[in-house]
Design a protein around this motif. Structure first.
Motif, PDB file in Angstrom:
ATOM      1  N   SER A  18       0.861  -1.190   0.000  1.00 22.00           N
ATOM      2  CA  SER A  18       0.000   0.000   0.000  1.00 22.00           C
ATOM      3  C   SER A  18       0.893   1.234   0.000  1.00 22.00           C
ATOM      4  O   SER A  18       2.099   1.147   0.245  1.00 22.00           O
ATOM      5  N   ASN A  19       0.300   2.390  -0.258  1.00 21.11           N
ATOM      6  CA  ASN A  19       1.048   3.649  -0.197  1.00 21.11           C
ATOM      7  C   ASN A  19       1.703   3.858   1.159  1.00 21.11           C
ATOM      8  O   ASN A  19       2.694   4.559   1.279  1.00 21.11           O
ATOM      9  N   TRP A  68      -6.380   0.822  -8.762  1.00 26.40           N
ATOM     10  CA  TRP A  68      -5.791   1.097  -7.453  1.00 26.40           C
ATOM     11  C   TRP A  68      -4.279   1.261  -7.525  1.00 26.40           C
ATOM     12  O   TRP A  68      -3.673   1.775  -6.592  1.00 26.40           O
ATOM     13  N   ARG A  70      -0.800   2.739  -8.079  1.00 28.58           N
ATOM     14  CA  ARG A  70      -0.274   4.097  -8.108  1.00 28.58           C
ATOM     15  C   ARG A  70       1.114   4.156  -8.727  1.00 28.58           C
ATOM     16  O   ARG A  70       1.501   5.159  -9.293  1.00 28.58           O
ATOM     17  N   ASN A  79      -3.297   1.989  -3.774  1.00 30.53           N
ATOM     18  CA  ASN A  79      -3.990   2.857  -2.815  1.00 30.53           C
ATOM     19  C   ASN A  79      -4.057   2.184  -1.452  1.00 30.53           C
ATOM     20  O   ASN A  79      -4.165   0.961  -1.359  1.00 30.53           O
ATOM     21  N   ASP A  80      -4.080   2.985  -0.418  1.00 25.84           N
ATOM     22  CA  ASP A  80      -4.160   2.433   0.936  1.00 25.84           C
ATOM     23  C   ASP A  80      -5.565   1.989   1.308  1.00 25.84           C
ATOM     24  O   ASP A  80      -5.799   1.538   2.418  1.00 25.84           O
ATOM     25  N   VAL A  81      -6.524   2.049   0.365  1.00 27.87           N
ATOM     26  CA  VAL A  81      -7.883   1.575   0.627  1.00 27.87           C
ATOM     27  C   VAL A  81      -7.868   0.119   1.079  1.00 27.87           C
ATOM     28  O   VAL A  81      -8.720  -0.301   1.856  1.00 27.87           O
TER      29      VAL A  81
END
Length: 96
Positions: A18-19, A68, A70, A79-81
């Protein structure tokens, strides 16, 4: 992503984070839209057990939407979703 064409096979085996630097999994395969000649998703295996515990059967993978993503480099950043999965009290729907 700089728009430079890459061989799709170069994505397989890359680790996905994730980010925020949380390990998500490893790319096992890609999902393609053959008409548009684009990648639409990444099939992940070797998942972060803590992130997916109780949500994905052991030995199964997940498919994340390519939107998603990046950045693609030595690793793939998304994405950190995805981290919302860690909070069972947060019932926000996340399509994986």
């Amino acid at each position: 992503m700089d728009g430079t064409p890459q061989e799709i096979t170069t994505l397989v085996g890359r680790e996905v984070y994730s980010n925020n630097g949380v390990y998500v999994g490893e790319v096992e395969d890609v999902r393609l839209d053959l008409d548009q000649e684009v990648v639409t998703g990444l099939a992940l295996a070797e998942l972060n057990r803590e992130l997916f515990e109780g949500r994905i059967q052991r030995g199964k993978g997940v498919l994340i939407p390519y939107r998603w993503v990046r950045a693609v480099g030595d690793v793939i950043l998304i994405n950190d979703v995805i981290e919302r999965l860690k909070k069972p009290e947060d019932e926000t729907e996340v399509a994986v």
